[in-house]
Scaffold this active site. Structure first.
Site, PDB file in Angstrom:
ATOM      1  N   HIS A  36       0.822  -1.233   0.000  1.00 51.59           N
ATOM      2  CA  HIS A  36       0.000   0.000   0.000  1.00 51.59           C
ATOM      3  C   HIS A  36       0.851   1.276   0.000  1.00 51.59           C
ATOM      4  CE1 HIS A  36      -3.714  -2.136   0.366  1.00 51.59           C
ATOM      5  NE2 HIS A  36      -3.428  -2.638   1.561  1.00 51.59           N
ATOM      6  N   ASP A  73      -2.919 -10.373  -2.729  1.00 49.82           N
ATOM      7  CA  ASP A  73      -3.497  -9.878  -1.469  1.00 49.82           C
ATOM      8  C   ASP A  73      -4.934  -9.431  -1.758  1.00 49.82           C
ATOM      9  OD1 ASP A  73      -2.361  -8.627   1.395  1.00 49.82           O
ATOM     10  OD2 ASP A  73      -4.067  -7.524   0.561  1.00 49.82           O
ATOM     11  N   HIS A 128      -6.508  -6.965  -0.759  1.00 47.89           N
ATOM     12  CA  HIS A 128      -6.593  -5.508  -0.942  1.00 47.89           C
ATOM     13  C   HIS A 128      -5.780  -5.101  -2.170  1.00 47.89           C
ATOM     14  CE1 HIS A 128      -7.119  -6.278   3.437  1.00 47.89           C
ATOM     15  NE2 HIS A 128      -8.107  -5.421   3.277  1.00 47.89           N
ATOM     16  N   ASP A 165      -5.025 -12.794   2.784  1.00 51.03           N
ATOM     17  CA  ASP A 165      -6.265 -12.314   3.394  1.00 51.03           C
ATOM     18  C   ASP A 165      -7.496 -12.514   2.510  1.00 51.03           C
ATOM     19  OD1 ASP A 165      -5.059 -10.443   1.760  1.00 51.03           O
ATOM     20  OD2 ASP A 165      -5.062  -8.827   3.246  1.00 51.03           O
TER      21      ASP A 165
HETATM   22 ZN   LIG Z   1      -4.428  -7.120   2.452  1.00 46.39          ZN
END
Ligand SMILES: [Zn+2]
Length: 309
Positions: free
Chosen positions: A125, A162, A164, A246
């Protein structure tokens, strides 16, 4: 295959408040899984601290300065919405970079076919000039730049599964066609980016968003039709994985229903890709994964697949 695993107890010293999902127990859970005899052949190495200059491969000097300013003498400092620093956090983040570049060096030297870096904090991120979402430095982006500058890699693929979106990696390589960035992730979900029409200025960004409640079949369809198709055209000479776990059905931060075998399957597909055009070279970096059992099972199968080829 010869697989290296990079680790260091310093990664447990990046402290977060009680109840924060990105916690040291994540690595403890993975460590317990790695005690299984299946992993006897895994070559485990201690990551060394990376030089601060590595940060500048993907970030501005302002970014490095602001991270250094955020490190408290003691206790825990909240310096971004959900991102915290403790006294040893900079040391941990730099050691994550050190492990990542050592992994890149090992696969390019032929000492390992592939490698996994079990570090925290995660990285995907973190944008050029902004820490975000538990991340300080974009480790996978720095590993890609290191492979290019030191080892002459010409076509680096970064695959991010991931749950996200890897907004930071997308930000860093938006206008850089030497890197193909492919991401599967849930939408809607933090950080809000990752739509299919975000393609980068040279079509080097490939987003494969998944709806909440997607199954393993949905994931595999998206992975085949978007990620693997793009990789086939690109023919990478090096493959990096932003390996977050995740999207596992037990994970508390998202609503995708993968099982550990789905990560094993995706790893196998990337081994095929790397075998065809990258002399097997894969370096995989731990990103998210917040259910301890889901993380340990999934990362365990991922590492085992890397070892077995
Ligand atoms: Zn994540």
């Amino acid at each position: 295959m010869t697989t290296h695993l990079y680790e260091n107890p310093i990664f447990l010293e990046h402290k977060v408040p009680e109840g924060h999902p990105e916690r040291p127990d994540r690595l403890r859970a993975l460590n317990i899984a790695l005690e299984h005899p299946n992993f006897a052949e895994l070559k485990r190495l201690e990551a060394s601290k990376g030089d601060e200059d590595l940060v500048l491969l993907a970030h501005t000097e302002d970014h490095l300065r602001s991270i250094k300013r955020a490190i408290p003498d003691d206790d825990i400092n909240q310096f971004e919405a959900d991102t915290y620093a403790s006294a040893m956090s900079l040391e941990a983040a730099l050691t994550g970079l050190g492990g990542a570049v050592a992994a890149v060096d090992a696969v390019f030297a032929g000492e390992a076919d592939n490698a996994f870096v079990a570090a925290r904090p995660p990285g995907h991120h973190a944008e050029k000039n902004r820490p975000m979402g538990f991340c300080f430095f974009n480790t996978v982006a720095i590993a890609a730049r290191h492979a290019q500058t030191v080892h002459g890699a010409e076509r680096v693929a970064i695959v991010d599964w991931d749950v996200h979106h890897g907004n930071g990696t997308q930000d860093i390589f938006w206008d850089d066609p030497s890197v193909l960035f492919c991401s599967t992730h849930q939408i809607p979900l933090y950080p809000g980016t990752g739509a299919k029409d975000e393609t980068g200025v040279r079509n080097n960004i490939v987003n494969a968003p998944l709806s909440p409640n997607s199954s393993g079949e949905h994931f595999r369809d998206a992975f085949r039709s978007r990620v693997l198709a793009a990789l086939e055209n690109f023919r990478p000479d090096f493959v990096l994985i932003s390996a977050g776990f995740d999207a596992h059905h037990r994970d508390p931060l998202a609503q995708i229903n993968l099982v550990a075998e789905d990560f094993d399957w995706a790893t196998g597909r990337l081994l095929d890709v790397a075998g065809r055009s990258a002399d097997n070279r894969i370096v995989s970096l731990l990103e998210g994964g917040y259910d301890l059992q889901g993380l340990a099972e999934s990362a365990g199968l991922h590492i085992l697949r890397l070892m077995r080829g």
